[in-house]
Design an enzyme around this catalytic site. Structure first.
Site, short mmCIF file in Angstrom:
data_model
loop_
_atom_site.label_atom_id
_atom_site.label_comp_id
_atom_site.label_asym_id
_atom_site.label_seq_id
_atom_site.Cartn_x
_atom_site.Cartn_y
_atom_site.Cartn_z
N HIS A 14 42.20 41.51 29.90
CA HIS A 14 42.47 40.98 31.23
C HIS A 14 42.44 39.45 31.24
CE1 HIS A 14 42.57 41.18 35.61
NE2 HIS A 14 41.56 40.33 35.67
N TYR A 28 37.63 41.25 48.50
CA TYR A 28 37.87 42.68 48.29
C TYR A 28 37.75 43.45 49.60
CZ TYR A 28 37.68 41.92 43.26
OH TYR A 28 37.94 41.50 41.98
N ASP A 50 44.66 37.44 38.03
CA ASP A 50 43.75 38.32 38.75
C ASP A 50 44.02 38.17 40.26
OD1 ASP A 50 41.14 40.07 38.35
OD2 ASP A 50 40.67 38.66 39.95
#
Length: 283
Positions: free
Chosen positions: A266, A210, A103
Site C-alpha cells: 500500500h 472515516y 490513500d
C-alpha cells in the site's frame, strides 16, 4: 522546503499547514497524503519534483499534524475536502494543478477531478480506486469487506481514539510496520509520525474522515467519469485494498492507465520512490 500556513475559505474555512518547494513559476503540483500520514509521507517525492521544475505544495490535510482541526464529523466530508484542494489552487494563484493523491488523499484527488475537471491538469492516484468503485466493492465483495473491517470499527465513538492514542500510538506504528515491506519506515520516520499523531485533536480528526465517509452523502454530480488524463499506480501487495478495483477505476476514465508494482504494498511511494517519481513526472 519552506513551511507556511494557508487560509482556505471553502465550504468549511480552515487553515492548512503546507510544505512548499521548487520554483514559484513552475507548474503547480499538489501532493495529498492519506491515513495515517501527513506531508512527510511525500518526503521522497518533494525534492525530486521540485528539481524537475514543479512548484510543489504538500499540505497537511485538514485535521492532520499542524493543520487546523475543525470540530464535528461533517467537517471532513469528501466534498469539503475537495473544496480545500480548490482553495489551495486558488491560493497559489493558479487555474489548474497536477493533483497527486495516496490513500485518503487519492480519494480526495479522484473526487476533485470528477467535481472540478477544469481545475485539474492531470491526475495521479496511488493505491485507491475511484470512490464509486470503492463503494461498490466495499458493499458487495466479501474479500474487500473483510479488508475494510477497520472502517466499521472507526464508526464507534471514543474507543478508536483511545486505542489509537494509547501506548504512544502503538497501534498506528504497528499498522505501518505490519503492512509495509521491511525497512520501509525507519525509526526516525516513526518519531516524526508520532509527533504528528499526538498533536492535540489530531487522532479524533483523522478518524472523523472515516466517519464522514459513511454518514455524509456526496453531492450529486452530472457524471462520475474522469475526463482529465489519469494515472493509477498500484502496489499489488496492498493488505487493505484489492487490485481488482484498479481496472474498473480506469474504465471510468476517458484517458487513463494503471501501472502495477508486483512487489510493492500500500505504501508504494515509499517503497518504489524513484519509479513513482518518474511516473508522476510523466515518464
Amino acid at each position: 522546503m519552506t513551511h507556511t500556513f494557508v487560509d482556505i475559505n471553502g465550504q468549511s474555512p480552515v487553515r492548512l499547514h503546507v510544505v512548499q518547494a521548487g520554483p514559484t513559476e513552475g507548474p503547480l503540483v499538489i501532493l495529498l497524503h492519506g491515513f495515517p500520514e501527513f506531508w512527510y509521507g511525500w518526503k521522497q517525492q518533494i525534492d525530486a519534483l521540485a528539481e524537475a521544475g514543479f512548484w510543489v505544495w504538500a499540505p497537511d490535510q485538514r485535521g492532520y499534524n499542524l493543520s487546523e482541526k475543525p470540530a464535528g464529523i461533517k467537517s471532513y466530508a469528501l466534498d469539503i475536502l475537495v473544496a480545500d484542494v480548490i482553495g489551495l489552487i486558488d491560493a497559489a494563484g493558479r487555474q489548474k494543478a497536477v493533483v497527486v493523491g495516496h490513500d485518503w488523499g487519492a480519494a480526495v484527488a479522484w473526487w476533485t477531478a470528477v467535481s472540478f475537471p477544469e481545475r485539474v491538469e492531470r491526475l495521479v492516484v496511488l493505491n485507491v480506486p475511484h470512490p464509486v468503485v470503492m463503494k461498490k466493492f466495499a458493499s458487495r465483495d466479501v474479500g474487500q469487506m473483510l479488508r475494510s473491517w477497520y472502517i466499521g470499527f472507526f464508526q464507534l465513538p471514543v474507543l478508536p481514539e483511545f486505542l489509537s492514542r494509547s501506548g504512544n500510538a502503538t497501534v498506528l506504528v504497528k499498522t505501518l510496520l505490519g503492512s509495509s515491506r521491511p525497512g520501509t519506515f525507519k525509526r526516525a520516520d516513526l518519531v516524526q509520525y508520532k509527533v504528528a499523531w499526538l498533536q492535540p485533536g489530531a487522532i479524533n480528526a483523522m478518524i472523523n474522515w472515516y466517519r464522514a465517509a459513511l454518514r455524509v452523502p456526496l453531492a450529486k454530480r452530472p457524471s462520475v467519469r474522469v475526463t482529465v488524463p489519469t494515472l493509477l499506480i498500484w502496489g499489488v501487495r496492498d493488505k487493505f485494498l484489492k487490485r481488482e478495483m484498479a481496472q474498473p477505476s480506469i474504465d471510468l476514465c476517458d484517458t487513463g492507465r494503471v501501472v502495477f508494482f508486483d512487489e510493492a504494498t500500500h505504501w508504494v511511494q515509499h517503497e518504489e520512490a524513484k519509479r513513482v517519481n518518474e511516473l508522476i513526472l510523466g515518464g
